[in-house]
Design an enzyme around this catalytic site. Structure first.
Site, PDB file in Angstrom:
ATOM      1  N   ASP A 222       0.836  -1.211   0.000  1.00 18.84           N
ATOM      2  CA  ASP A 222       0.000   0.000   0.000  1.00 18.84           C
ATOM      3  C   ASP A 222       0.868   1.258   0.000  1.00 18.84           C
ATOM      4  O   ASP A 222       2.083   1.189   0.176  1.00 18.84           O
ATOM      5  CB  ASP A 222      -0.960   0.000   1.197  1.00 18.84           C
ATOM      6  CG  ASP A 222      -0.258  -0.221   2.539  1.00 18.84           C
ATOM      7  OD1 ASP A 222       0.990  -0.309   2.562  1.00 18.84           O
ATOM      8  OD2 ASP A 222      -0.949  -0.315   3.556  1.00 18.84           O
TER       9      ASP A 222
ATOM     10  N   ASN B 100      -7.472   0.664  13.997  1.00 20.66           N
ATOM     11  CA  ASN B 100      -8.900   0.505  13.687  1.00 20.66           C
ATOM     12  C   ASN B 100      -9.188  -0.851  13.036  1.00 20.66           C
ATOM     13  O   ASN B 100     -10.271  -1.069  12.508  1.00 20.66           O
ATOM     14  CB  ASN B 100      -9.354   1.634  12.748  1.00 20.66           C
ATOM     15  CG  ASN B 100      -8.557   1.644  11.448  1.00 20.66           C
ATOM     16  OD1 ASN B 100      -7.687   0.790  11.246  1.00 20.66           O
ATOM     17  ND2 ASN B 100      -8.849   2.572  10.571  1.00 20.66           N
TER      18      ASN B 100
ATOM     19  N   HIS C   5      -7.569  -2.025  10.379  1.00 19.40           N
ATOM     20  CA  HIS C   5      -7.295  -2.071   8.940  1.00 19.40           C
ATOM     21  C   HIS C   5      -6.134  -3.019   8.618  1.00 19.40           C
ATOM     22  O   HIS C   5      -5.277  -3.303   9.449  1.00 19.40           O
ATOM     23  CB  HIS C   5      -7.103  -0.672   8.336  1.00 19.40           C
ATOM     24  CG  HIS C   5      -5.780  -0.028   8.580  1.00 19.40           C
ATOM     25  ND1 HIS C   5      -5.571   1.323   8.375  1.00 19.40           N
ATOM     26  CD2 HIS C   5      -4.577  -0.509   9.015  1.00 19.40           C
ATOM     27  CE1 HIS C   5      -4.317   1.618   8.655  1.00 19.40           C
ATOM     28  NE2 HIS C   5      -3.688   0.527   9.044  1.00 19.40           N
TER      29      HIS C   5
ATOM     30  N   GLU D 235      -9.596  -0.057   4.888  1.00 20.39           N
ATOM     31  CA  GLU D 235     -10.159   0.556   6.090  1.00 20.39           C
ATOM     32  C   GLU D 235     -11.475  -0.130   6.479  1.00 20.39           C
ATOM     33  O   GLU D 235     -12.062  -0.850   5.653  1.00 20.39           O
ATOM     34  CB  GLU D 235     -10.411   2.048   5.822  1.00 20.39           C
ATOM     35  CG  GLU D 235      -9.147   2.851   5.534  1.00 20.39           C
ATOM     36  CD  GLU D 235      -8.315   3.125   6.789  1.00 20.39           C
ATOM     37  OE1 GLU D 235      -8.181   2.238   7.647  1.00 20.39           O
ATOM     38  OE2 GLU D 235      -7.776   4.241   6.892  1.00 20.39           O
TER      39      GLU D 235
HETATM   40  C1  F6R Z   1       1.494  -0.422   6.174  1.00 21.40           C
HETATM   41  C2  F6R Z   1       0.233  -1.147   6.377  1.00 21.40           C
HETATM   42  C3  F6R Z   1      -0.604  -0.879   7.578  1.00 21.40           C
HETATM   43  C4  F6R Z   1       0.133  -1.211   8.872  1.00 21.40           C
HETATM   44  C5  F6R Z   1      -0.736  -0.938  10.092  1.00 21.40           C
HETATM   45  C6  F6R Z   1       0.047  -1.115  11.376  1.00 21.40           C
HETATM   46  O1  F6R Z   1       2.061  -0.789   4.938  1.00 21.40           O
HETATM   47  O2  F6R Z   1      -0.138  -1.935   5.572  1.00 21.40           O
HETATM   48  O3  F6R Z   1      -1.791  -1.604   7.496  1.00 21.40           O
HETATM   49  O4  F6R Z   1       0.497  -2.557   8.845  1.00 21.40           O
HETATM   50  O5  F6R Z   1      -1.250   0.346  10.052  1.00 21.40           O
HETATM   51  O6  F6R Z   1       1.036  -0.151  11.432  1.00 21.40           O
HETATM   52  P1  F6R Z   1       2.139  -0.128  12.595  1.00 21.40           P
HETATM   53  O7  F6R Z   1       2.937  -1.348  12.401  1.00 21.40           O
HETATM   54  O8  F6R Z   1       2.923   1.112  12.373  1.00 21.40           O
HETATM   55  O9  F6R Z   1       1.375  -0.155  13.864  1.00 21.40           O
END
Ligand code: F6R
Length: 240
Positions: A67, A136, A138, A143
């Protein structure tokens, strides 16, 4: 679904790296897809270290970027491409031809999505995906509420994602849209690892693994994945 709980983030990073290295050693030329974010950073560094010890050849597989923030590119601290390049693709010396990225600066988001879908199909689908969970629920930038659409798409970012994003950028940035491989496509990955650490994630971990399977908690959809390993530190698992 297999759940593995270890003491702390360091142990988790080493264990996930070992699992991924074993997968790569057994499946050269497969396509892998890794989340950026804070959680996998230690694991990515460990993979690079393992390669320096000749325990894995990280250039034997293909990479698809999970992403990206629309509007950000490699010059932007905190963009997914910047993190992955600085921490992993660069230090591991992965040839550019092995990597397919989303370009968050390209206004043709539709073209970006179709190109990523083509790349995934051309490499036989995703062999292994390493995912994190957002506060959240995701997954990638899928989302809460993202319907089961095939392929890749852009998504309006949830308020939680926007406020959490400050930790990557070091300041407020006006990000409102993400581009992502969709969860339906990620569910087709032959192997999935969900890596989570920290007490702050404990409630969403509980909702994702023990709660209802619903698009309102995208990570919960992975309860139905055919080969999922959830790898957590004790703090993230504390409410299970
Ligand atoms: C980033 C991604 C996001 C993260 C998620 C957790 O490429 O795909 O879904 O995996 O937001 O982020 P951290 O690890 O920073 O808590």
């Amino acid at each position: 679904m297999k759940i593995i709980i270890v003491e702390n983030h360091n142990e988790l990073s080493v264990l996930v790296a070992q699992k991924i290295a074993t997968y790569i050693n057994h499946n050269p030329n497969t396509l892998v897809c890794f989340a950026a974010g804070d959680t996998p950073l230690g694991m990515l560094r460990e993979l690079v270290t393992m390669q320096s010890r000749k325990e894995v050849d990280l250039s034997s597989v293909w990479y698809a970027q999970l992403d990206e923030w629309i509007g950000l590119g490699i010059e932007d601290i905190g963009s997914c491409v910047r993190v992955m390049t600085d921490v992993f693709f660069g230090p591991a010396n992965i040839p550019k031809e092995r990597i397919h990225l989303f370009d968050g600066l390209d206004p043709d988001t539709n073209g970006q999505c179709r190109a990523m879908e083509k790349w995934i199909a051309a490499h036989g689908g995703i062999g292994l995906t390493l995912l994190g969970i957002g506060m959240n629920g995701h997954i990638g930038f899928n989302e809460p509420g993202t319907p089961d659409r095939e392929g890749c798409f852009t998504v309006s970012l949830d308020d939680t994602t926007k406020s959490v994003s400050v930790k990557y950028f070091g300041a407020e940035r006006s990000v409102s849209t993400g581009i992502t491989i969709g969860w339906y496509e990620l569910m087709q990955a032959r192997t999935a690892i969900l890596m989570v650490c920290g007490e702050a994630k404990a409630p969403i971990v509980k909702a994702s693994l023990k709660g209802e399977v619903t698009v309102d908690v995208p990570a919960s959809l992975f309860q139905n994945h055919s080969s999922l390993t959830v790898m957590l530190d004790k703090a993230a698992a504390s409410l299970l």
